[in-house]
Design a protein around this motif. Structure first.
Motif, short mmCIF file in Angstrom:
data_model
loop_
_atom_site.label_atom_id
_atom_site.label_comp_id
_atom_site.label_asym_id
_atom_site.label_seq_id
_atom_site.Cartn_x
_atom_site.Cartn_y
_atom_site.Cartn_z
N CYS A 153 11.15 -33.95 -19.36
CA CYS A 153 11.23 -32.90 -18.32
C CYS A 153 11.91 -31.66 -18.87
O CYS A 153 12.78 -31.74 -19.73
CB CYS A 153 11.92 -33.39 -17.05
N HIS A 154 11.47 -30.52 -18.36
CA HIS A 154 12.09 -29.27 -18.81
C HIS A 154 13.37 -29.02 -18.02
O HIS A 154 13.45 -29.36 -16.84
CB HIS A 154 11.11 -28.10 -18.75
N ALA A 155 14.35 -28.46 -18.72
CA ALA A 155 15.68 -28.29 -18.13
C ALA A 155 16.18 -26.87 -18.37
O ALA A 155 17.36 -26.64 -18.59
CB ALA A 155 16.64 -29.30 -18.76
N CYS A 156 15.24 -25.92 -18.32
CA CYS A 156 15.57 -24.56 -18.77
C CYS A 156 15.58 -23.55 -17.63
O CYS A 156 15.81 -22.36 -17.87
CB CYS A 156 14.56 -24.12 -19.81
N HIS A 157 15.32 -23.98 -16.40
CA HIS A 157 15.28 -23.03 -15.29
C HIS A 157 16.64 -22.93 -14.64
O HIS A 157 17.31 -23.95 -14.45
CB HIS A 157 14.26 -23.45 -14.24
N PRO A 158 17.05 -21.72 -14.23
CA PRO A 158 18.36 -21.59 -13.57
C PRO A 158 18.34 -22.24 -12.18
O PRO A 158 17.89 -23.37 -12.05
CB PRO A 158 18.58 -20.08 -13.53
N GLU A 167 6.78 -20.96 -2.80
CA GLU A 167 8.19 -20.96 -3.23
C GLU A 167 8.33 -21.00 -4.75
O GLU A 167 9.43 -20.78 -5.28
CB GLU A 167 8.91 -22.19 -2.63
N TYR A 168 7.24 -21.33 -5.45
CA TYR A 168 7.27 -21.48 -6.91
C TYR A 168 7.88 -20.25 -7.60
O TYR A 168 7.50 -19.12 -7.33
CB TYR A 168 5.84 -21.69 -7.41
N HIS A 169 8.84 -20.49 -8.47
CA HIS A 169 9.51 -19.42 -9.23
C HIS A 169 10.12 -18.33 -8.33
O HIS A 169 10.02 -17.14 -8.65
CB HIS A 169 8.58 -18.82 -10.29
N THR A 170 10.70 -18.78 -7.21
CA THR A 170 11.44 -17.84 -6.35
C THR A 170 12.71 -18.53 -5.85
O THR A 170 12.85 -19.75 -5.96
CB THR A 170 10.64 -17.42 -5.10
N ASN A 208 12.95 -27.50 -7.17
CA ASN A 208 11.80 -28.38 -7.36
C ASN A 208 11.28 -28.29 -8.79
O ASN A 208 11.09 -29.30 -9.45
CB ASN A 208 10.70 -28.00 -6.36
N ASP A 209 11.07 -27.06 -9.23
CA ASP A 209 10.58 -26.81 -10.58
C ASP A 209 11.77 -26.85 -11.53
O ASP A 209 12.33 -25.80 -11.88
CB ASP A 209 9.91 -25.44 -10.64
N ASN A 210 12.19 -28.06 -11.86
CA ASN A 210 13.26 -28.22 -12.81
C ASN A 210 14.15 -29.39 -12.39
O ASN A 210 14.03 -30.49 -12.91
CB ASN A 210 14.07 -26.92 -12.84
N GLY A 228 -0.22 -25.66 -18.06
CA GLY A 228 0.66 -26.46 -17.21
C GLY A 228 2.05 -26.57 -17.82
O GLY A 228 2.59 -25.56 -18.29
N TYR A 229 2.60 -27.77 -17.85
CA TYR A 229 3.94 -27.98 -18.41
C TYR A 229 3.84 -28.52 -19.84
O TYR A 229 2.85 -28.27 -20.52
CB TYR A 229 4.74 -28.91 -17.49
N ASP A 230 4.81 -29.30 -20.24
CA ASP A 230 4.88 -29.69 -21.65
C ASP A 230 3.83 -30.70 -22.09
O ASP A 230 3.70 -30.98 -23.28
CB ASP A 230 6.29 -30.17 -21.99
ZN LIG Z 1 8.69 -23.08 -14.05
#
Ligand SMILES: [Zn+2]
Length: 448
Positions: free
Chosen positions: A186-191, A324-327, A195-197, A296-298
């Motif tokens: 899983c990616h762990a780079c979003h502040p 809501e994505y990326h907000t 949901n996305d992270n 998509g993702y990784d």
């Molecule tokens: Zn993202």
């Protein structure tokens, strides 16, 4: 090994609350693809599971990419000249474009506007913007907040650093009886995005806790990495390990109220694809299976042609498809305890399929064995007699050494857990014998 059974003995609502609380603890941290936000996040995961941290120096070539400079931020704001802050990083870390270079100057609103990002359609939400590979700076704010800015001069300050350092990622390895591996990434780079992270981080961490100390068929590797560059860096440093990955899941967006989506691996018919589709078909929630696509993702990196790993992506809402994505609206209210618990349960059920999927031989293949004589013509588990007998007959009929339990589950339409339980019972009664597992059923490990 029955992970799902163990999980189901606990209260789903309580597990959901725990998952949500963990996401809430991680929420305030200003993460990025490098820097102290990632380290603090990994340290908090380390409090729960045996996570090893790795640091790759800036400038390291990783396939066609290069490990970037490390970014850190202490503070940022826009203020009326000599006055109070009108946009404040301390209030919300999304206010600063991630990877903004340092700046401290005064400029008129007309000039500042070139560095401001808003979402006019959702005038109260703050967008999430990044600029990892192009140096620049910017602020993100609610559209209404921007409209309220009066003409005049503003003091602009981003107290950040962008210099040579490291890219940090975390890895938790749980050894099993085989060195063949299951990858959970899983990616762990979003502040501050829930949901996305954070939903993926929380579910992956709890899954690792669940598997820890179990007698496992496969070895499990959990990766907590920055998106894209993290997966590329890990693959570049771990080509040999990657060849041992037989099944994998990218976990993200698993906390929102929507039903499930599973995006298949590039192979399209790998055991993980079938296991995920089967589990989702029986999970009691709506679920859709999506074909592989190279965006998509990784999974994009794991399924690049040079690796072609059997790695799919488990989501509820699909990235980019929900408003809501990326907000800033992808917040702690957007993810729900019960949905998080449901996602963990689906992961546990998929693991159960992978762990227990094998072939058996019917030791009495000429006509049906007489079940009544063996006390097998009655319910053993409170299910209807007909249902249990039906399951036993399916297992006996298709256990010809060719069909795996997942094949039988798919063909009969019965849940894998019931098929697996029936196989166990029939083994105990001398009617079946397990064919020793080699590697993943019907799979081609590594796939290089
Ligand atoms: Zn993202």
């Amino acid at each position: 090994m029955a992970v799902l059974k163990e999980l189901d003995q606990r209260d789903a609502a309580t597990i959901g609350e725990e998952l949500h609380r963990f996401a809430a603890d991680l929420y305030p941290i200003c993460r990025s693809i490098t820097g102290d936000g990632m380290r603090r996040t990994l340290a908090m995961i380390q409090d729960r599971i045996a996570l090893q941290m790795f640091e790759e120096p800036t400038g390291t070539p990783v396939f066609d990419w290069t490990v970037p400079k490390e970014w850190n931020i202490r503070d940022a704001y826009i203020a009326r000249s000599g006055g109070k802050r009108v946009v404040d990083f301390q209030q919300c870390n999304l206010h600063v474009m991630n990877y903004s270079v340092p700046v401290h100057t005064t400029m008129p609103l007309s000039e500042l506007r070139l560095h401001l990002f808003t979402i006019p359609e959702h005038p109260d939400w703050i967008p999430y913007r990044t600029s990892y590979y192009k140096e620049g700076w910017g602020f993100c704010l609610a559209h209404n907040q921007m409209l309220a800015l009066e003409d005049g001069n503003y003091e602009v300050c981003i107290d950040s650093t962008l210099k040579d350092g490291h890219l940090t990622y975390g890895e938790c390895y749980l050894p099993g009886r085989s060195t063949d591996e299951v990858l959970i990434s899983c990616h762990a780079c979003h502040p501050s995005l829930a949901n996305d992270n954070l939903s993926g981080l929380a579910v992956a961490t709890f899954l690792a806790q669940l598997l820890f100390g179990q007698d496992l068929r496969y070895s499990y590797r959990f990766l907590f990495i920055p998106g894209t560059i993290g997966a590329i860096t890990w693959l570049a440093r771990n080509c040999e390990t990657a060849a041992r990955i037989c099944h994998g899941l990218v976990l993200t967006c698993v906390g929102d109220p929507a039903g499930f989506h599973y995006k298949k691996s590039r192979r399209g018919n790998a055991e993980i694809d079938r296991a995920a589709a089967h589990v989702l078909g029986h999970c009691g929630e709506s679920a859709e299976i999506l074909e592989f696509s190279p965006y998509g993702y990784d999974e994009r990196q794991y399924c690049s042609p040079g690796f072609n790993l059997a790695v799919g992506c488990l989501m509820r809402s699909v990235w980019g498809s929900f408003p809501e994505y990326h907000t800033s609206a992808d917040n702690l209210d957007f993810i729900r305890p019960l949905q998080l618990a449901g996602s963990l349960r689906v992961c546990a059920a998929i693991v159960d399929v992978l762990e227990n999927n094998r072939r058996y031989c019917n030791l009495n293949p000429c006509c049906e064995p007489q079940l009544g004589r063996r006390n097998l013509y009655r319910s053993n588990d409170g299910d209807t007699i007909g249902g249990e007998i039906n399951t036993r007959l399916w297992v006996l009929n298709l256990s010809d050494g060719e069909h795996s339990l997942l094949d039988i589950a798919e063909r009969s339409g019965l849940p894998f857990s019931a098929i697996s339980k029936a196989a166990e019972l029939l083994c105990e009664n001398g009617l079946l014998s397990a064919i020793p597992a080699t590697t993943a059923e019907g799979n081609n490990p590594g796939g290089r």
